[in-house]
Every structure is written in structure tokens, then in C-alpha cells.
Design a protein around this motif. Structure first.
Motif, PDB file in Angstrom:
ATOM      1  N   LYS A   6      41.625  51.614  55.856  1.00  0.00           N
ATOM      2  CA  LYS A   6      42.917  51.080  55.362  1.00  0.00           C
ATOM      3  C   LYS A   6      43.436  51.325  54.058  1.00  0.00           C
ATOM      4  CE  LYS A   6      41.022  47.038  57.991  1.00  0.00           C
ATOM      5  NZ  LYS A   6      40.258  45.703  58.021  1.00  0.00           N
ATOM      6  N   ALA A   7      44.790  51.325  53.935  1.00  0.00           N
ATOM      7  CA  ALA A   7      45.403  51.608  52.567  1.00  0.00           C
ATOM      8  C   ALA A   7      46.453  50.448  52.444  1.00  0.00           C
ATOM      9  CB  ALA A   7      45.934  53.047  52.574  1.00  0.00           C
ATOM     10  N   VAL A   8      46.595  50.116  51.159  1.00  0.00           N
ATOM     11  CA  VAL A   8      47.415  49.008  50.775  1.00  0.00           C
ATOM     12  C   VAL A   8      48.408  50.056  49.918  1.00  0.00           C
ATOM     13  CG1 VAL A   8      47.946  47.276  49.151  1.00  0.00           C
ATOM     14  CG2 VAL A   8      45.804  47.311  50.535  1.00  0.00           C
ATOM     15  N   PHE A   9      49.963  49.704  50.415  1.00  0.00           N
ATOM     16  CA  PHE A   9      51.064  50.563  49.635  1.00  0.00           C
ATOM     17  C   PHE A   9      51.745  49.143  49.071  1.00  0.00           C
ATOM     18  CE2 PHE A   9      49.863  52.950  53.178  1.00  0.00           C
ATOM     19  CZ  PHE A   9      50.014  54.428  52.570  1.00  0.00           C
ATOM     20  N   PRO A  10      51.666  49.080  47.747  1.00  0.00           N
ATOM     21  CA  PRO A  10      52.181  48.021  46.987  1.00  0.00           C
ATOM     22  C   PRO A  10      53.969  48.393  47.151  1.00  0.00           C
ATOM     23  CG  PRO A  10      50.338  48.618  45.887  1.00  0.00           C
ATOM     24  CD  PRO A  10      50.591  49.545  46.838  1.00  0.00           C
ATOM     25  N   VAL A  11      54.769  47.963  47.522  1.00  0.00           N
ATOM     26  CA  VAL A  11      56.133  48.521  47.382  1.00  0.00           C
ATOM     27  C   VAL A  11      57.172  47.165  47.088  1.00  0.00           C
ATOM     28  CG1 VAL A  11      55.903  50.275  48.968  1.00  0.00           C
ATOM     29  CG2 VAL A  11      56.362  48.168  49.925  1.00  0.00           C
ATOM     30  N   GLY A  12      56.529  46.279  46.458  1.00  0.00           N
ATOM     31  CA  GLY A  12      57.199  44.850  46.189  1.00  0.00           C
ATOM     32  C   GLY A  12      57.919  44.953  44.751  1.00  0.00           C
ATOM     33  N   ASP A 123      34.923  43.085  54.399  1.00  0.00           N
ATOM     34  CA  ASP A 123      33.769  43.611  53.260  1.00  0.00           C
ATOM     35  C   ASP A 123      33.841  45.119  53.497  1.00  0.00           C
ATOM     36  OD1 ASP A 123      32.157  43.561  51.417  1.00  0.00           O
ATOM     37  OD2 ASP A 123      30.316  43.054  52.761  1.00  0.00           O
ATOM     38  N   GLU A 124      34.953  45.619  52.828  1.00  0.00           N
ATOM     39  CA  GLU A 124      34.898  47.185  53.013  1.00  0.00           C
ATOM     40  C   GLU A 124      35.677  47.836  51.525  1.00  0.00           C
ATOM     41  OE1 GLU A 124      37.406  48.031  56.443  1.00  0.00           O
ATOM     42  OE2 GLU A 124      38.325  46.100  55.986  1.00  0.00           O
ATOM     43  N   PHE A 125      35.524  49.018  51.431  1.00  0.00           N
ATOM     44  CA  PHE A 125      36.403  49.619  50.379  1.00  0.00           C
ATOM     45  C   PHE A 125      37.567  49.979  51.323  1.00  0.00           C
ATOM     46  CE2 PHE A 125      33.540  50.620  46.721  1.00  0.00           C
ATOM     47  CZ  PHE A 125      32.360  50.150  47.486  1.00  0.00           C
ATOM     48  N   PHE A 126      38.690  49.962  50.297  1.00  0.00           N
ATOM     49  CA  PHE A 126      40.051  50.188  50.825  1.00  0.00           C
ATOM     50  C   PHE A 126      40.881  50.939  49.779  1.00  0.00           C
ATOM     51  CE2 PHE A 126      42.575  47.352  48.251  1.00  0.00           C
ATOM     52  CZ  PHE A 126      41.361  46.449  47.663  1.00  0.00           C
ATOM     53  N   ALA A 127      41.757  51.774  50.146  1.00  0.00           N
ATOM     54  CA  ALA A 127      42.723  52.402  49.318  1.00  0.00           C
ATOM     55  C   ALA A 127      43.927  51.863  48.819  1.00  0.00           C
ATOM     56  CB  ALA A 127      43.000  53.938  49.905  1.00  0.00           C
ATOM     57  N   VAL A 128      44.223  52.088  47.680  1.00  0.00           N
ATOM     58  CA  VAL A 128      45.627  51.389  46.953  1.00  0.00           C
ATOM     59  C   VAL A 128      46.327  52.842  46.658  1.00  0.00           C
ATOM     60  CG1 VAL A 128      46.766  50.062  45.304  1.00  0.00           C
ATOM     61  CG2 VAL A 128      44.587  49.415  46.199  1.00  0.00           C
ATOM     62  N   ILE A 129      47.453  53.026  47.356  1.00  0.00           N
ATOM     63  CA  ILE A 129      48.278  53.971  46.934  1.00  0.00           C
ATOM     64  C   ILE A 129      49.968  53.698  46.396  1.00  0.00           C
ATOM     65  CG2 ILE A 129      49.454  56.222  47.957  1.00  0.00           C
ATOM     66  CD1 ILE A 129      47.403  56.127  49.928  1.00  0.00           C
ATOM     67  N   LEU A 130      50.147  54.186  45.252  1.00  0.00           N
ATOM     68  CA  LEU A 130      51.397  53.772  44.717  1.00  0.00           C
ATOM     69  C   LEU A 130      52.284  55.071  44.889  1.00  0.00           C
ATOM     70  CD1 LEU A 130      50.613  52.319  41.279  1.00  0.00           C
ATOM     71  CD2 LEU A 130      50.455  51.193  43.372  1.00  0.00           C
ATOM     72  N   ALA A 131      53.317  54.701  45.923  1.00  0.00           N
ATOM     73  CA  ALA A 131      54.140  55.833  46.347  1.00  0.00           C
ATOM     74  C   ALA A 131      54.922  56.685  45.355  1.00  0.00           C
ATOM     75  CB  ALA A 131      54.972  55.460  47.499  1.00  0.00           C
ATOM     76  N   ASP A 132      55.170  55.900  44.130  1.00  0.00           N
ATOM     77  CA  ASP A 132      56.035  56.489  43.280  1.00  0.00           C
ATOM     78  C   ASP A 132      55.462  57.417  42.306  1.00  0.00           C
ATOM     79  OD1 ASP A 132      54.624  54.134  41.905  1.00  0.00           O
ATOM     80  OD2 ASP A 132      56.533  53.356  40.764  1.00  0.00           O
ATOM     81  N   VAL A 203      44.849  56.246  34.251  1.00  0.00           N
ATOM     82  CA  VAL A 203      44.882  55.830  35.645  1.00  0.00           C
ATOM     83  C   VAL A 203      46.184  56.190  36.306  1.00  0.00           C
ATOM     84  CG1 VAL A 203      44.126  54.176  37.370  1.00  0.00           C
ATOM     85  CG2 VAL A 203      42.905  54.165  34.928  1.00  0.00           C
ATOM     86  N   ILE A 204      46.195  56.814  37.585  1.00  0.00           N
ATOM     87  CA  ILE A 204      47.250  57.140  38.032  1.00  0.00           C
ATOM     88  C   ILE A 204      47.281  56.380  39.475  1.00  0.00           C
ATOM     89  CG2 ILE A 204      47.922  59.228  37.022  1.00  0.00           C
ATOM     90  CD1 ILE A 204      47.168  60.413  39.883  1.00  0.00           C
ATOM     91  N   GLY A 205      48.242  56.426  40.407  1.00  0.00           N
ATOM     92  CA  GLY A 205      48.381  55.553  41.467  1.00  0.00           C
ATOM     93  C   GLY A 205      47.637  55.690  42.675  1.00  0.00           C
ATOM     94  N   ARG A 206      46.268  56.238  42.622  1.00  0.00           N
ATOM     95  CA  ARG A 206      45.438  56.406  43.557  1.00  0.00           C
ATOM     96  C   ARG A 206      44.070  55.615  43.189  1.00  0.00           C
ATOM     97  NH1 ARG A 206      49.847  57.780  44.758  1.00  0.00           N
ATOM     98  NH2 ARG A 206      50.337  59.956  45.812  1.00  0.00           N
ATOM     99  N   TYR A 207      43.644  54.750  43.935  1.00  0.00           N
ATOM    100  CA  TYR A 207      42.576  54.005  43.986  1.00  0.00           C
ATOM    101  C   TYR A 207      41.772  53.829  45.095  1.00  0.00           C
ATOM    102  CZ  TYR A 207      45.718  51.998  40.434  1.00  0.00           C
ATOM    103  OH  TYR A 207      46.467  51.631  39.303  1.00  0.00           O
ATOM    104  N   VAL A 208      40.431  53.865  45.220  1.00  0.00           N
ATOM    105  CA  VAL A 208      39.712  53.315  46.208  1.00  0.00           C
ATOM    106  C   VAL A 208      38.624  52.347  45.925  1.00  0.00           C
ATOM    107  CG1 VAL A 208      38.275  53.859  48.238  1.00  0.00           C
ATOM    108  CG2 VAL A 208      39.807  55.567  47.697  1.00  0.00           C
ATOM    109  N   LEU A 209      39.059  50.974  46.511  1.00  0.00           N
ATOM    110  CA  LEU A 209      38.517  49.888  45.739  1.00  0.00           C
ATOM    111  C   LEU A 209      37.518  49.054  46.582  1.00  0.00           C
ATOM    112  CD1 LEU A 209      41.484  48.358  43.948  1.00  0.00           C
ATOM    113  CD2 LEU A 209      39.611  50.059  43.000  1.00  0.00           C
ATOM    114  N   ASP A 210      36.527  48.320  45.962  1.00  0.00           N
ATOM    115  CA  ASP A 210      35.590  47.544  46.646  1.00  0.00           C
ATOM    116  C   ASP A 210      36.247  46.124  46.890  1.00  0.00           C
ATOM    117  OD1 ASP A 210      33.366  45.739  47.014  1.00  0.00           O
ATOM    118  OD2 ASP A 210      32.305  46.758  45.517  1.00  0.00           O
TER     119      ASP A 210
END
Ligand code: UTP
Length: 289
Positions: A6-12, A123-132, A203-210
Motif C-alpha cells: 500500500k502507498a499513500v499519496f498526500p495530495v491535499g 498492521d503493516e509497513f506502507f509507503a508514503v510518496i510525495l509526487a512533487d 529527508v525527501i518525499g519517499r518513506y516506508v513506515l511502520d
């Protein structure tokens, strides 16, 4: 550890630095030559094995959902006309990928945006990706972070060495020891003055978080500007659960800024085989072709 799917794209965000372009079009829909930033980011995620895309949106972001919608009529038309290359361009997302759109409600910061994905992530690791943060690299940055998480057993963030005068724009990590471009983070400071920064790695716009980050985010108070900062929750992750920094391989362009956006566009255009590189170079050198 379960695979990261799963990946989260914050575009808000409001994208105020790109007004008036972002008055009705989300910043993430700005194209780099002919492909929107969000599509570059989604392609990176899908190539890294992500099958569920979670977009945290604001009211004016319908264009993002429209962009990933199938266009069956147009597809059929191009097919009948034998225009296979146009059909390919309409296929912005593989069919097996799930899209979820969650409204952020109010733009209360990146941390607040990520927190909205909590009901979808188990209960899983997930990615966060900032498209900008647009990346040109032979290595898939999200896939590399996922590898780091699997080998290190804890969350990971992508970092890049940034010029001293720009450190105050970043979350800056302290990493006492690097080994082949990765290292355990011992501290992270949000937007430090150059004299107080623990290193030059931002830190840049790529994360994989607990998923543990969600309870930390829920406890994180807003900052002076009323925003919940992801970095503040990461500070607690460093001490409670562990965090690894991985140095970026390749070139990143901060497309939240006009300068980075123009550089990304020029670099991509020069590498685009369908454009006349020599003419572009002549133009850039001031010799109008
Ligand atoms: P930025 O700091 O670039 O903010 O957000 P912004 O609002 O997009 O742009 P400016 O500063 O007004 O020009 C970094 C990332 O976090 C997302 C943004 O969409 C961007 O991908 N974000 C930020 C949210 O999703 N929600 C927020 O409340 C704030």
C-alpha cells in the motif's frame, strides 16, 4: 514481515507556490513534458510492487481521480483508428491496482494527511510518496526503501545531501555511521538553522513506515502554524521503533518550487528521444534554433 503493498499519496496541499496554475488544477497534475507528476509517482509505486494507492485529497483534486479513470469510448475510438500508441497513453493504471480517495478535510499538514490513511492500513509497513519530489534514477527509490525495511526490520526514509542554505526547508537526519549509503537515524530535526543541523542530509518525499506511526501522529500536537508535521512523529519513531536513512541514488527535483519544476522539465525534455535535443540545447545556450 508482510510485503509492502500500500502507498499513500498526500495530495491535499494547497500548492500556493504555483498559483494561479493550482487554482483549479492540483499541483500533482502539473506535467513534466507530457506526463503529470502524480503519474510518475504512481508508476514508481506500481513498479515497486504496490497494488493499493491511497490518495489523500482536497476538494479541488478531482482531476487526479479523473486522470486514473479508464476512458472506454476514447480507447475504442483509438483502437478502431489503429492508433496503438495513443491507446497505450490512455492506460494510466494497470487494471489490478486499487485506488482509494480519502478527503483530508482541511490542509492541516503532511502528518495530518498521512494520518487519514489509518483506517485502510492494517498492521503493516506502507509507503508514503510525495509526487512533487520528482526523481530521475536508474534505481526505483520506493523499491530500494522497501528492501531497506525488509533487511533492517524498521521504517526507512530517503535522504539527500542538500546545500547548507537550504537545510532549513527539510527534516534533517543525524546518522553517526553510514554503510553502503544506509545508516541508523539517531535524531531528526525539522527545518533546522544550518548551525543546528545534525548533518547535511535532508529527508525527501519517499518513506516506508511502520503502522506504529499512526498512534504517534495521533498524539502529535500541531506546530505554531497549526500543521501536524510528519517529522515530529518520525522523531518518536526514531526512539521507539527505529528508523533507517537511505541515500538517494539519482537526481531529485523539488517540483513544489518553480526552480526545481523548470529544471525537471528541461532535464526530462533533453532526455526525451521524441524531441530535438540539439535545438533545445541551442535554445538554452542562447542560440535560438
Ligand atoms: P508542501 O509543503 O509542498 O505544501 O506539501 P503544498 O500545500 O503542497 O504547497 P505550497 O507550500 O502551498 O506551495 C508537501 C506535500 O504534502 C502534501 C502536499 O500535497 C505535498 O504533496 N500535503 C501538504 C497534504 O497532502 N496536506 C497538507 O495539509 C499539506
Amino acid at each position: 514481515m508482510k510485503p509492502v503493498t500500500k502507498a499513500v499519496f498526500p495530495v491535499g496541499g494547497m500548492g500556493t507556490r504555483f498559483l494561479p496554475a493550482t487554482k483549479s488544477i492540483p499541483k500533482e497534475m502539473l506535467p513534466i513534458v507530457d506526463k503529470p507528476l502524480i503519474q510518475h509517482a504512481v508508476e514508481e509505486a506500481v513498479a515497486a510492487g504496490i497494488d493499493t494507492l491511497i490518495f489523500i485529497t482536497s476538494a479541488s483534486k478531482h482531476a487526479i481521480s479523473d486522470h486514473f479513470d479508464p476512458r472506454p469510448m476514447l480507447r475504442q475510438k483509438f483502437q478502431h483508428q489503429g492508433k496503438a500508441s495513443l491507446v497505450e497513453k490512455l492506460d494510466t493504471l494497470p487494471e489490478q491496482v486499487t485506488r482509494i480517495f480519502i478527503p483530508q478535510g482541511e490542509p492541516l499538514g503532511l502528518g495530518h494527511a498521512v494520518l487519514q490513511a489509518r483506517p485502510i492500513i492494517e498492521d503493516e509497513f506502507f509507503a508514503v510518496i510525495l509526487a512533487d519530489d520528482y526523481i530521475r534514477s536508474p534505481v526505483n527509490t520506493t523499491a530500494a526503501l522497501i528492501d531497506t525495511v525488509h533487511s533492517g526490520g524498521c521504517s526507512a526514509v530517503s535522504v539527500e545531501e542538500v546545500p547548507e542554505q537550504w537545510l532549513s526547508r527539510y527534516g534533517v537526519v543525524g546518522v553517526p555511521q553510514w554503510h553502503h549509503g544506509t545508516g541508523k537515524v539517531t535524531q531528526i530535526v525539522e527545518k533546522p538553522a544550518a548551525t543546528e543541523a545534525p548533518s547535511r542530509f535532508g529527508v525527501i518525499g519517499r518513506y516506508v513506515l511502520d503502522a506504529a506511526v499512526f498512534s504517534l501522529l495521533a498524539e502529535t500536537p500541531p506546530d505554531q502554524g497549526g500543521e501536524i508535521q510528519l517529522t515530529d512523529a518520525l522523531k518518536k519513531l526514531v526512539t521507539d521503533n527505529g528508523l533507517i536513512a537511505r541515500q538517494l541514488e539519482g537526481q531529485r527535483y523539488d517540483c513544489g518550487h518553480k526552480q526545481g519544476y523548470v529544471q525537471a522539465t528541461v532535464a526530462t525534455a533533453l532526455a526525451d528521444g521524441t524531441l530535438q535535443r540539439d535545438d533545445l540545447m541551442a535554445l538554452l545556450e542562447g542560440n535560438r534554433p
